[in-house]
Each structure stands twice: as C-alpha cells, then as structure tokens.
Design a protein around this motif. Sequence first.
Motif, PDB file in Angstrom:
ATOM      1  N   SER A  52     -24.353 -14.469 -66.217  1.00  0.00           N
ATOM      2  CA  SER A  52     -25.466 -14.005 -67.032  1.00  0.00           C
ATOM      3  C   SER A  52     -25.078 -14.019 -68.504  1.00  0.00           C
ATOM      4  O   SER A  52     -25.482 -14.871 -69.255  1.00  0.00           O
ATOM      5  N   CYS A  53     -24.249 -13.070 -68.885  1.00  0.00           N
ATOM      6  CA  CYS A  53     -23.928 -12.945 -70.316  1.00  0.00           C
ATOM      7  C   CYS A  53     -22.910 -13.981 -70.777  1.00  0.00           C
ATOM      8  O   CYS A  53     -22.932 -14.407 -71.928  1.00  0.00           O
ATOM      9  N   CYS A  54     -22.004 -14.378 -69.891  1.00  0.00           N
ATOM     10  CA  CYS A  54     -20.887 -15.265 -70.237  1.00  0.00           C
ATOM     11  C   CYS A  54     -20.105 -14.735 -71.439  1.00  0.00           C
ATOM     12  O   CYS A  54     -19.510 -15.508 -72.185  1.00  0.00           O
ATOM     13  N   ALA A  57     -19.339  -9.065 -70.346  1.00  0.00           N
ATOM     14  CA  ALA A  57     -19.948  -7.748 -70.476  1.00  0.00           C
ATOM     15  C   ALA A  57     -20.811  -7.302 -69.296  1.00  0.00           C
ATOM     16  O   ALA A  57     -21.114  -6.120 -69.191  1.00  0.00           O
ATOM     17  N   CYS A  58     -21.238  -8.180 -68.399  1.00  0.00           N
ATOM     18  CA  CYS A  58     -22.250  -7.763 -67.427  1.00  0.00           C
ATOM     19  C   CYS A  58     -21.724  -7.558 -66.001  1.00  0.00           C
ATOM     20  O   CYS A  58     -22.373  -6.933 -65.188  1.00  0.00           O
ATOM     21  N   CYS A  61     -20.528 -11.938 -62.669  1.00  0.00           N
ATOM     22  CA  CYS A  61     -19.664 -13.015 -62.175  1.00  0.00           C
ATOM     23  C   CYS A  61     -18.376 -12.494 -61.546  1.00  0.00           C
ATOM     24  O   CYS A  61     -17.499 -13.286 -61.209  1.00  0.00           O
ATOM     25  N   CYS A  92     -16.528 -15.951 -65.520  1.00  0.00           N
ATOM     26  CA  CYS A  92     -16.956 -16.595 -66.770  1.00  0.00           C
ATOM     27  C   CYS A  92     -15.819 -16.723 -67.772  1.00  0.00           C
ATOM     28  O   CYS A  92     -15.884 -17.570 -68.666  1.00  0.00           O
TER      29      CYS A  92
HETATM   30  S1  FES Z   1     -21.324 -13.558 -66.809  1.00  0.00           S
HETATM   31 FE1  FES Z   1     -21.336 -11.537 -67.628  1.00  0.00          FE
HETATM   32  S2  FES Z   1     -19.274 -10.884 -67.373  1.00  0.00           S
HETATM   33 FE2  FES Z   1     -19.273 -12.941 -66.657  1.00  0.00          FE
END
Ligand code: FES
Length: 115
Positions: A52-54, A57-58, A61, A92
């Motif tokens: 999601s955020c890559c 932070a989320c 993954c 990510c």
């Molecule tokens: S995609 Fe959000 S922490 Fe890896």
Amino acid sequence: MTYIYLTENTHKAWIQIVIEDTEWNILKEFPATENQSFAQMAEDHDFEMPVSCCSWACFVCACKVKEWLEHIDIAKLSVPLVDVDEDQVLACIGWVKPSAFSDGLFHKIVLQKLM
Ligand code: FES
C-alpha cells in the motif's frame, strides 16, 4: 521443483524465495535477485505482494520469516516506521543481504504473509 548444482569454482549462491499464505500454503516460489525488495522480486515473477504505502508505514506487506532470517535485511533503505517483530519483514523494503549472494550455497527463504 528445480535443482541447481553449483560447481566448486562457483562462489555465486542460489537463493530461492518461497511465499506462503497464512495457512502455510505455498503461493509462489522464485529465485532471489540482488538489490530488489521482496515485493519487487515478486512482481517481476508475476506475483503481486499486497503493498500500500511502500514507505514502511502501513504493515500491509508484512511477512513472517520462517527460514533464513539471518540472510535478510529488514530494511533496504531505512528503518521501518511501524514496529515489526524480530522475525518479521516488510516486503516493500526488506531484501536479501548482498553477502548471501556470494557464499556459494543454496538458501531457501520462506516468507509467510501475515495478511
Ligand atoms: S506497503 Fe506499507 S509497509 Fe510495506
């Protein structure tokens, strides 16, 4: 399953990445490549890791590392912004340590998706 035999003069390692779901079913296997995150490697092998955020932070993954944790760098570019357990990696930003590619051995890194 593909077997690779290394000759004595070969110092290059063979690293296989295995992605499992939460029920320990194998979803995908592919050879590791240098300088890529696990999510990038998976995408190159037509497997979509949930991201999601890559940007660390989320936690979407996140994977549990079931085998060969010592060959994984949990953060290729920076430290994760979310807390991860010692046996977890964010796909990510996590990658295979460069040293693992040069020991001449076979390694199978097993990642279990947490979501
Ligand atoms: S995609 Fe959000 S922490 Fe890896």
